[in-house]
Each structure stands twice: as structure tokens, then as C-alpha cells.
Design an enzyme around this catalytic site. Structure first.
Site, PDB file in Angstrom:
ATOM      1  N   GLY A 132      17.364  66.729  11.462  1.00 22.15           N
ATOM      2  CA  GLY A 132      18.130  65.501  11.604  1.00 22.15           C
ATOM      3  C   GLY A 132      17.475  64.552  12.591  1.00 22.15           C
ATOM      4  O   GLY A 132      16.638  64.952  13.404  1.00 22.15           O
ATOM      5  N   CYS A 133      17.881  63.287  12.539  1.00 24.70           N
ATOM      6  CA  CYS A 133      17.234  62.279  13.381  1.00 24.70           C
ATOM      7  C   CYS A 133      17.583  62.437  14.851  1.00 24.70           C
ATOM      8  O   CYS A 133      16.699  62.496  15.714  1.00 24.70           O
ATOM      9  CB  CYS A 133      17.571  60.872  12.873  1.00 24.70           C
ATOM     10  SG  CYS A 133      19.338  60.545  12.664  1.00 24.70           S
ATOM     11  N   PHE A 134      18.885  62.521  15.188  1.00 26.29           N
ATOM     12  CA  PHE A 134      19.258  62.784  16.572  1.00 26.29           C
ATOM     13  C   PHE A 134      18.662  64.109  17.039  1.00 26.29           C
ATOM     14  O   PHE A 134      18.174  64.228  18.166  1.00 26.29           O
ATOM     15  CB  PHE A 134      20.780  62.840  16.714  1.00 26.29           C
ATOM     16  CG  PHE A 134      21.442  61.525  17.014  1.00 26.29           C
ATOM     17  CD1 PHE A 134      20.946  60.682  17.990  1.00 26.29           C
ATOM     18  CD2 PHE A 134      22.596  61.140  16.335  1.00 26.29           C
ATOM     19  CE1 PHE A 134      21.571  59.475  18.286  1.00 26.29           C
ATOM     20  CE2 PHE A 134      23.224  59.946  16.614  1.00 26.29           C
ATOM     21  CZ  PHE A 134      22.720  59.108  17.591  1.00 26.29           C
ATOM     22  N   ALA A 135      18.721  65.112  16.164  1.00 19.62           N
ATOM     23  CA  ALA A 135      18.199  66.437  16.530  1.00 19.62           C
ATOM     24  C   ALA A 135      16.723  66.368  16.881  1.00 19.62           C
ATOM     25  O   ALA A 135      16.262  67.025  17.818  1.00 19.62           O
ATOM     26  CB  ALA A 135      18.433  67.421  15.387  1.00 19.62           C
ATOM     27  N   THR A 136      15.962  65.569  16.137  1.00 24.98           N
ATOM     28  CA  THR A 136      14.534  65.440  16.407  1.00 24.98           C
ATOM     29  C   THR A 136      14.295  64.858  17.796  1.00 24.98           C
ATOM     30  O   THR A 136      13.521  65.402  18.603  1.00 24.98           O
ATOM     31  CB  THR A 136      13.862  64.569  15.337  1.00 24.98           C
ATOM     32  OG1 THR A 136      13.958  65.222  14.071  1.00 24.98           O
ATOM     33  CG2 THR A 136      12.394  64.318  15.665  1.00 24.98           C
TER      34      THR A 136
END
Length: 323
Positions: A132-136
Site C-alpha cells: 500500500g502507499c501509506f505502508a510504503t
């Protein structure tokens, strides 16, 4: 030549993925599936591609024409599709949804954060679950600490994302008149990316049991994520910087900088910029990425390059804003 297909071709991440693939020197994009747009030119939906591609959306999925398949589908639909279709065993799959990110023993998807699992991806992986983007953004800020067993206190995260993070489908919180000149919090302490973040940090630091107090924020800009993290850490800043430099020394898209980064430094690129500061015992980490590229389609292409033995940067030497 890698032959690629895309399922779910109408959204923002699909548009960026199409742009990357049609300009990739070692890829031929064979088809883009979108049942709601079948028969329409791809450039009629992704107008930035006018003059760059003559592809037409299809409602067919000719697997025999491709050797890598990307899913840009809403969450839940990749698993439903794969359970209801006969997909060739040797077809490489890169899924951009949340469906297979959790390593629960029910599937063979490798979690596709290259800065964490590059060896596993290169050594025979067939199926990749894109992060995921936030996770990255958050994981890249914390992985060097986890590797060195330094995540022993609660981590506090304040991260703001552009409106493209909400997807192309209109919603009350994504209309321009609401989003512009506005900031709002959503899903505090319970964002869906927290599980994959904890999973990755625990992979490097088995003892990790601290809280991640994550406040996600909707920003009044189109693309990018600006994440600020802080935690108690007794180690000197010079030593922390050395640990970060060592961790990312052989990675091609994540860079530690002495200068406080701006969001514009990474928009339209596949880079993550990290900045470290200490204030007393508090370690402050700033992490900035483009949510559609490093946070989605750029990493998907990075994963494809790894799967097929290409240099990681192939097709991803993108230019950001100079001002």
C-alpha cells in the site's frame, strides 16, 4: 520482450501503470481489461496518453498472449477473480490491491516491497502482492531501525496524502470543492495498512510489539505522501544515519538526505526521500513519496523488473519537478 496485461484499467494507478509499461523498453502491453470501458480507446479515459497509445479497452482476458498480469482492481476483486478463473500456472501476477498482502499461509504471494523482500522476489517468486502507499512510506522510514532491533518504543505517525489516494470513483470527500483548501483526518489508529506495516517490521525484528499510532490525513493536493514519524531512541543521530545509509546503499530508489525534503522533490518520480533529525531523545523521520508511483504503479514495475531479471531502474528513470 515481456508481454503484459492489466485487469482493472480505468483508475489512477492503472493510468500510471499503462504510461510506464508503454514506455518501458522491454515490455509490450498487449491488452487492458475494463468491462465498463470495453471498446473505448484507452486514451479516452487516460487523456494524458493521447498520441502515445492506440490501445482499446477490452472485456476479454487472453492469458495466452501475456507472461505477466497486473491487477489494478478494487480490494477484494483480485482474490474473487483468481478463484473463479483458470489462470496459467506460469503466469506472473502482480496485485496492487490488499487481497494478498498478509502472509497468512493461504497463498504463495510474496509481499512486494523490494527494499524488504528483494531476494525473495528474485529467487523464484511468481506472485507479488504490491504494498500500500501509506505502508510504503512508513515502512521505508522504519525498516533500518527494525533491522537493528531499535523499534522498542511506540511509533507516532502523521501522514498526509493527495486526493488520488482515494481513487478515481467520486466520493463526498474527493470532490474538488470539498478537498481543495481543506484538510481532514480519517481512520485514525485503524487504517488498513497498519497490518502490513506491523508484519514487515516484525519480519526484521521479532521482538517488535510497540504501538504504531497512525493519523492519516487527506491533503488538498493531487498526489504524494508526506509522512512525519517520531519515537524515543537513545542512539546518536550520526549512528542512526549510518544505519540508514548502510541499509539503503544497494537500493535504487530510496535516499537519505540532510535537507528536509519537500513533496515536490518526489512527485512524478519513483523515489522515496528520508530525512532524520534528533531532538533530545526523540528521533524524527520524514518520508516522502509519490503515492501513485513509489506507492503503487512504480513499485509494481520495479517488482516486474525483478521477476524478469532486469535492472531495477529499467523504465523508471522518471523526472520530477525542477521547481
Amino acid at each position: 520482450m515481456i508481454k503484459a496485461g492489466i485487469i482493472g484499467g480505468a483508475g489512477y494507478t492503472a493510468g500510471e501503470l499503462i504510461r510506464l509499461l508503454i514506455n518501458h523498453p522491454d515490455v509490450q502491453l498487449m491488452w487492458v481489461n475494463s468491462s465498463s470501458n470495453a471498446g473505448n480507446p484507452v486514451a479516452s479515459v487516460h487523456q494524458g496518453l493521447i498520441g502515445e497509445t492506440d490501445l482499446v479497452f477490452t472485456d476479454q482476458t487472453p492469458f495466452d498472449e501475456i507472461n505477466v498480469l497486473f491487477f489494478c482492481t478494487p480490494h477484494g476483486q483480485t482474490r474473487t477473480f483468481l478463484e473463479s478463473h483458470s489462470v496459467p500456472d506460469d503466469l506472473r501476477i502482480i496485485d496492487l490491491s490488499t487481497d494478498y498482502r498478509h502472509q497468512d499461509g493461504t497463498h504463495d504471494f510474496v509481499y512486494g516491497l523490494p527494499e524488504l523482500n528483494r531476494k525473495a522476489i528474485v529467487r523464484g517468486a511468481k506472485h507479488i502482492a504490491n504494498p500500500g502507499c501509506f505502508a510504503t512510506a512508513i515502512q521505508l522510514a522504519l525498516l533500518p531501525l527494525a533491522k537493528n532491533l531499535l523499534l522498542n518504543k511506540d511509533v507516532h505517525v502523521f501522514a498526509i496524502t493527495g486526493s488520488t489516494g482515494a481513487g478515481v470513483k467520486p466520493a463526498p470527500t474527493s470532490h474538488f470543492s470539498w478537498r481543495n483548501d481543506n484538510i481532514s483526518i480519517y481512520k485514525p489508529f485503524r487504517h488498513q495498512h497498519l497490518d502490513e506495516i506491523r508484519q514487515s517490521l516484525s519480519q526484521l525484528q521479532n521482538s517488535f510489539a510497540s504501538e504504531i499510532d497512525f493519523i492519516p490525513v487527506r491533503g488538498c493536493f493531487s498526489r504524494g505522501i508526506f509522512a512525519t514519524l517520531y519515537l524515543d531512541c537513545p542512539v546518536e543521530l550520526s549512528e542512526i544515519r549510518r544505519l540508514y545509509d548502510d541499509y539503503y546503499s544497494d537500493h535504487n530508489f530510496t535516499f537519505v538526505t540532510d535537507k528536509m525534503p519537500d513533496l515536490k522533490d518526489v512527485v512524478n518520480t519513483n523515489k522515496c526521500l528520508l530525512h532524520l533529525e534528533k531532538e533530545g531523545n526523540k528521533l524524527i523521520i520524514v518520508s516522502v513519496i509519490d503515492n501513485l508511483l513509489k506507492g503503487a504503479s512504480g513499485t509494481a514495475v520495479h517488482n516486474m523488473n525483478l521477476l524478469f531479471g532486469l535492472h531495477e531502474r529499467t523504465g523508471l528513470c522518471l523526472k520530477g519537478s525542477a521547481f
